[in-house]
Design an enzyme around this catalytic site. Structure first.
Site, short mmCIF file in Angstrom:
data_model
loop_
_atom_site.label_atom_id
_atom_site.label_comp_id
_atom_site.label_asym_id
_atom_site.label_seq_id
_atom_site.Cartn_x
_atom_site.Cartn_y
_atom_site.Cartn_z
N CYS A 1 0.89 -1.17 0.06
CA CYS A 1 -0.01 -0.40 -0.04
C CYS A 1 0.75 0.54 -0.09
O CYS A 1 2.37 1.19 -0.07
CB CYS A 1 -1.55 0.24 1.11
N HIS B 1 13.05 -14.56 12.82
CA HIS B 1 13.49 -14.14 14.68
C HIS B 1 11.11 -13.91 14.71
O HIS B 1 11.42 -14.30 15.91
CB HIS B 1 13.70 -13.08 14.94
#
Length: 150
Positions: free
Chosen positions: A65, A98
């Site tokens: 976006c 992570h």
């Protein structure tokens, strides 16, 4: 693995560049079938793509976006989605390795930076270190209204 991509009107040009790039790399890519127009809304594309991503844990999503913030917020409302707004390839690595991201979001970046980000996101392995898995599981348990006690 299938890559699902969606973009509001501000991200269509970059989405098209990435679609061509990924297909040239031999990856299976599916673009949201929702129509783009000047008054489209980023949540619609986030929900459409994220519902497809959660159907198979091997699927990944890419959302674009104006700046990646709004669409990432909407994406994270879909149960089972871990979307990170990223601005570089290090963000993409950490988001997946992570933090267990299965969707990334961005906007307002160059074609080349977007390609680097997408390459890193797709090639990065999921988290395996116990410290990362523990944190990912805490978020998943909370999302499922389960206990976060360890």
């Amino acid at each position: 693995m299938k890559i699902y991509m969606g973009a509001d009107h501000q991200g269509v040009a970059l989405r098209n560049v990435l679609e061509s790039y990924l297909k040239e790399e031999g990856l299976e890519v599916e673009i949201s079938k929702l129509p783009n127009h000047d008054l489209d809304d980023y949540p619609d594309f986030a929900f459409d793509i994220c519902q497809k991503v959660v159907e198979n844990e091997k699927n990944l999503g890419i959302l674009i976006c104006g700046n990646g913030i709004g669409i990432s917020i909407a994406a994270n409302k879909v149960k089972g989605i871990r979307c990170a707004r990223v601005t570089n390839s290090d963000d993409a690595f950490k988001a997946k390795n992570h933090n267990g991201a299965n969707v990334i979001a961005f906007g307002g970046i160059s074609d080349e930076t977007a390609k680097e980000i997408v390459d890193m996101f797709i090639s990065t392995k999921k988290a395996t270190e116990e410290r990362h898995l523990k944190r990912i599981n805490k978020v998943s348990f909370y999302e499922s209204n389960e206990s976060n006690e360890y």
